[in-house]
Design an enzyme around this catalytic site. Structure first.
Site, PDB file in Angstrom:
ATOM      1  N   ASP B 110       6.086  15.972  64.573  1.00 14.26           N
ATOM      2  CA  ASP B 110       6.739  14.880  63.851  1.00 14.26           C
ATOM      3  C   ASP B 110       5.827  14.150  62.873  1.00 14.26           C
ATOM      4  OD1 ASP B 110       8.934  15.428  65.298  1.00 14.26           O
ATOM      5  OD2 ASP B 110       8.788  13.700  66.644  1.00 14.26           O
ATOM      6  N   LYS B 162      -0.954  -0.855  73.888  1.00 16.68           N
ATOM      7  CA  LYS B 162      -0.255  -2.055  73.393  1.00 16.68           C
ATOM      8  C   LYS B 162      -1.056  -3.341  73.610  1.00 16.68           C
ATOM      9  CE  LYS B 162       4.393  -0.202  73.537  1.00 16.68           C
ATOM     10  NZ  LYS B 162       4.244   1.133  74.117  1.00 16.68           N
ATOM     11  N   ASP B 218       4.988   8.946  61.573  1.00 22.08           N
ATOM     12  CA  ASP B 218       5.764   9.742  62.516  1.00 22.08           C
ATOM     13  C   ASP B 218       7.198   9.756  61.990  1.00 22.08           C
ATOM     14  OD1 ASP B 218       7.475  10.555  64.523  1.00 22.08           O
ATOM     15  OD2 ASP B 218       6.250   9.705  66.122  1.00 22.08           O
TER      16      ASP B 218
END
Lengths: 591, 363
Positions: B110, B162, B218
């Site tokens: 991707d 994150k 992506d």
């Protein structure tokens, strides 16, 4: 042959609020549907009635509103000076209406659209021989509560009952706002008028006065008429609808255009090999320019001086004077206001009009939205922008997509470029042309301003190269050198202590007053005299200055201006006898 | 050299396009997504390419057969019986990846960027450790796993998933190069390379980071597919502008317009910026295209406006129709004249004749 007359109740500016934003620059009766003013359709239908020689418009618009329109017809316009109510107006002008002894009087509301089968109505009325005949039409049972409803005896065409906007279901026959009345009706109104005066005579009723003057046609005339079995009913099956909200002008436009198409009117546009593709019915004003590569219709009216570019698609829309629709734009279910501009590849789209509402609102995800897209006067939609189900008030630039909005803000943050009309006549050539006969006549400017919300009111002072106020007297409190300067600058009265004494004695008069700072404490003694007359010099007003000479010159040439409550600045700026140089306006100063 | 491309599943995120064509064959800038990667790998000297897939459509086999011949390489399908995560497929392809001592690339199908395979290979060989991760800088690292390196070194210290506090803005770009010894760390079972293998390698001081120059995206879903197209076109405009439509063409507006030579453009169009137009596409006169992808054989009729939209193969878009809001038209979709479509995902072979005003799926 019998003489008939007609009255059109045109209402007034305060009545047409639901017609905003279109009524903000065009009075509703003059708004064009099917290429002609709403009222034109009524007048045109009335003119085809036998023996009808006079149409009287009653309303409370300013006379000038209708002047240019009526110049072309031979109607009369009677202005109600106070709001008399629908029947009140009729009664007030009864002498005018009855002049020439007409047999029948048609009464029409202006906010309706219909085929106006008036001859049939008249025939029916005369056959029945009652005081009045009301034209009704069948409406959706669920919507009947929006109208005046009539219960009819089908055999005798007699109205059994009349009720205005009933909460519950009474009848699905709605008043069309079209009536024909025998002249006898005025005696009937008079009786009602008097009986009401008598009724309220004994009791204390605060708004009795107003209430009496505002005789309402439906409640105060029709209902009693029905009760007394004096009202006939004529049922029309032809098209009819109200033009109350601005949005409803679109279906009204469609209805009139379709009627004209059925009658094979030559006024409508036709597809030609060298012209735009037309899906009938379409009205294109002879002075509009529509590119051959555009596709127009059905149900479109394009007014004078509109420019439609190549690749444009317009359907179910009214495009008003001087609008510009640029290349490849698309306009659907919309009204484009005067002088508006729709950019390239822009899309102005409303939702299709449905019969289950009055063209005002549809719900979308539980939220009420406007169904017809309306651009007010002088709205600019930038290239590629999409405006959907949105009402835009006048003078707004839209540079981003808008959905389901009502856009009120008047002015944009960015500075507007001033537009120069290429056809405008320059001042120096215009002035001599007007000068014939009255050289001292003032030339005035009336400037409509559009301040942003929350801005301070518009006021300030303006210096003109040449003063207009030749008869004002300027007094200056100054001594020595300053006094001399002030005198030279053109002050009419200059003085120190002596002038203060004169003021005290009341032996001197002037319209403007200046002072130097050093003499101000002495002037304060006469503050009680000057203050109330607004003449006391203060630092804030700029009337206490060192440079008295400059201030005197400024006072002679400047004037204060202030916008009125409609944000219009009225001011004179020159006299007809001035040369062009003398009228060139310098800079405006606002606080 | 060798490479493994992680193709994975059916590409559900890129539906409705992937209902018609397997994801690696969806054209990105008029070229199947996987061909961008194969070409770049071939250029870096890769001879063996493994496609890790969990299904093997005939159409893909046929297309890749062509590439094998064209580039003189071998392409092997490594089909997972059960999902093996991001590391498991490496173990499944052990025979090919471990057949010699040369390093191999691993990449997510991707991802689009200026694939820097040669520079990455040289860097990897220079440090001599087990692996190198391509890293890209992002504006909002809090959405990703951030790479933290040892001071003044390319050696990776740790990964912070994150991060709440700013620890750096370099993230894993989904492209790696490894020594075959990495295969000793992976068993044939569902394993995450990011969560299980990399932290262990970092612990052993065997993992380096290599900075990506230029864009990265992506493109696994429509919104990012469009953004990725914009980034890719900007990159092309800088490096090889002759591949794009000349800005001197009257219809080109703002540049970054890629038009297949067989496409036909009508008069008075305004196209750009950021538009790709596929083979045999017909654009009617006066159409306006901006930030959109028009696939092969589609037809955009006169005066239409297409913006933020992917128009699939064989579609027709009617006159004065307006498409916007990340709409995706699947194969053979027909949109009527004068219609407005916003944010619709339209499944193949549908006709749309009424407005779609809010994002929805048109079945």
């Amino acid at each position: 042959m019998t003489l008939n007359k007609a009255v059109i109740l045109v209402g007034g500016p305060s009545r047409a609020t639901r017609f905003r934003p279109l009524s903000m620059d065009i009075p509703q009766p003059l708004f064009p549907v099917g290429g002609k003013p709403i009222i034109w359709h009524q007048i045109s239908a009335l003119s085809k009635v036998e023996g009808l020689k006079e149409i009287i418009l009653i309303g409370f618009f300013e006379d000038v509103v209708f002047r240019s329109f009526l110049d072309k017809c031979s109607d009369e316009y009677l202005r109600e000076f106070t709001q008399l109510g629908t029947a009140g107006g009729l009664y007030h002008f009864r002498d005018m209406i009855l002049r020439g002894n007409p047999k029948n009087v048609f009464v029409l509301y202006t906010d309706i659209c219909s085929s106006f089968p008036l001859n049939e109505l008249l025939k029916h009325h005369e056959k029945q021989g009652r005081v009045g005949t009301i034209m009704v039409t069948k409406v959706d049972r669920n919507l009947a509560n929006n109208y005046g409803c009539v219960v009819v005896d089908n055999e005798t065409s007699l109205a059994l009952h009349y009720v205005e906007k009933p909460e519950t279901y009474v009848s699905d026959l709605a008043s069309t706002g079209i009536f024909v009345l025998d002249k006898e009706v005025f005696q009937f109104i008079e009786k009602t008028f008097q009986s009401r005066s008598a009724d309220s005579g004994g009791e204390f009723f605060e708004s009795a006065e107003r209430d009496l003057n505002q005789l309402r046609f439906e409640q105060d005339v029709l209902r009693p008429m029905a009760d007394q079995k004096k009202l006939s009913v004529y049922i029309t099956k032809d098209f009819w609808r109200q033009i109350k909200s601005a949005a409803s002008a679109v279906p009204a436009n469609a209805a009139y255009l379709q009627q004209e198409m059925r009658h094979g009117s030559s006024r409508l546009a036709k597809s030609r090999p060298d012209g735009p593709k037309i899906v009938e019915p379409v009205f294109i004003h002879p002075y509009a320019q529509v590119d051959p590569e555009a596709k127009i219709g059905p149900n479109v009216s394009i007014q004078a001086q509109v420019k439609v570019g190549p690749g444009v698609r317009i359907r179910d829309a009214i495009v008003l004077e001087k609008s510009v629709i640029k290349e490849n734009a698309i306009v659907l279910n919309a009204i484009i206001g005067r002088e508006s501009r729709v950019g390239r590849w822009s899309r102005v789209e409303g939702s299709p009009y449905t019969t289950t509402n009055d063209g005002h609102e549809v719900t979308h995800g539980g939220v009420k939205v406007n169904n017809i897209c309306i651009l007010g006067q002088d709205v600019a939609v930038k290239d590629e922008v999409f405006v959907r189900n949105t009402v835009v008030l006048p003078h707004k630039d839209l540079s981003s997509d808008q959905h389901n909005e009502i856009i009120i803000a008047y002015a944009t943050k960015q500075k507007k470029k001033s537009k120069v009309d290429p056809n405008a006549v320059t001042l120096d050539s215009a002035l001599p042309a007007y000068a014939v006969g009255c050289p001292s006549h003032k030339i005035e400017a009336h400037i409509q301003c559009f301040p942003e919300k929350g801005q301070p009111p518009i006021r300030g002072s303006c210096v003109l190269p040449h003063g207009l106020q030749d008869n004002i007297t300027i007094a200056v409190f100054a001594e020595g050198q300053k006094a001399q300067e002030a005198k030279e600058a053109g002050a009419h009265i200059v003085g120190g202590q002596d002038l203060i004494d004169k003021v005290k004695n009341g032996t001197v008069k002037f319209d403007k007053c200046l002072a130097t700072p050093d003499i101000l404490p002495s002037v304060a003694k006469v503050a009680r005299i000057l203050g109330p007359r607004g003449l006391m010099p203060t630092v804030n007003k700029g009337t206490v200055v060192d440079d008295v000479a400059g201030a005197v010159r400024y006072s002679l040439q400047s004037f204060d201006f202030k916008a009125d409550k409609n944000n219009v600045v009225h001011s004179g700026f020159a006299k007809i006898s001035f040369s062009a140089e003398q009228t060139l306006v310098c800079d405006y100063q606002t606080p | 050299m060798k490479a493994l491309i992680l193709v994975g599943g059916f590409g559900t995120r890129l539906r409705p396009l992937t209902l018609t064509v397997p994801k690696p064959l969806v054209e990105f800038a008029n070229k199947p997504m996987i061909l961008h990667q194969i070409e770049a790998l071939v250029k870096a000297g890769v001879k063996d390419i493994v496609l890790a897939v969990n299904y093997k459509p005939e159409v893909m086999v046929a297309v890749l057969k062509k590439y094998e011949e064209k580039f003189g390489i071998t392409i092997t399908f490594s089909v997972e019986e059960e999902p093996l995560g991001t590391a498991g497929p490496l173990a499944l392809a052990r025979d090919i990846l471990g057949k010699d001592d040369t390093p191999f690339f691993v990449l997510n199908a991707d991802v689009t960027c200026d694939y820097p395979f040669e520079a990455m290979r040289d860097f990897h060989n220079s440090h001599g450790n087990e692996g190198t991760i391509l890293a890209t800088k992002v504006e909002e690292p809090s959405k990703y796993g951030v790479i933290v390196t040892k001071p003044n070194s390319t050696k990776i210290d740790r990964f912070v998933e994150k991060p709440v506090e700013f620890v750096g803005n370099r993230i894993n770009a989904g492209i790696y190069i490894f020594k075959p010894t990495i295969l000793n760390r992976i068993n044939l079972e569902p394993t995450s390379i990011e969560k299980q293998i990399f932290p262990a390698m970092a612990g052993d001081e065997q993992l380096h980071t290599f900075d990506l120059e230029g864009f990265w995206m992506d493109v696994g879903q429509p919104k990012d597919f469009l953004t990725g197209t914009c980034l890719y076109l900007s990159s092309v405009a800088k490096k090889t502008p002759h591949l794009l439509a000349s800005p001197s063409e009257p219809f080109v507006h703002g540049g970054n317009v890629l038009i297949h030579p067989t496409a036909k453009i009508g008069d008075g169009c305004r196209i750009g910026p950021n538009v790709t137009i596929g083979p045999n596409v017909v654009i009617g006169k006066g159409a306006r295209l901006q930030r959109c992808v028009i696939m092969e054989d589609a037809q955009i009729k006169e005066y239409a406006l297409v913006k933020n939209t992917i128009v699939g193969w064989h579609c027709t878009v009617g006159r004065w129709t307006r498409l916007d809001g990340v709409s995706v038209l699947g194969d053979d979709v027909h949109v009527a004249d004068e219609v407005y479509v916003y944010g619709a995902l339209v499944l193949p072979h549908k006709s749309i004749s009424a407005n779609v005003t809010d994002p929805k799926i048109v079945m």
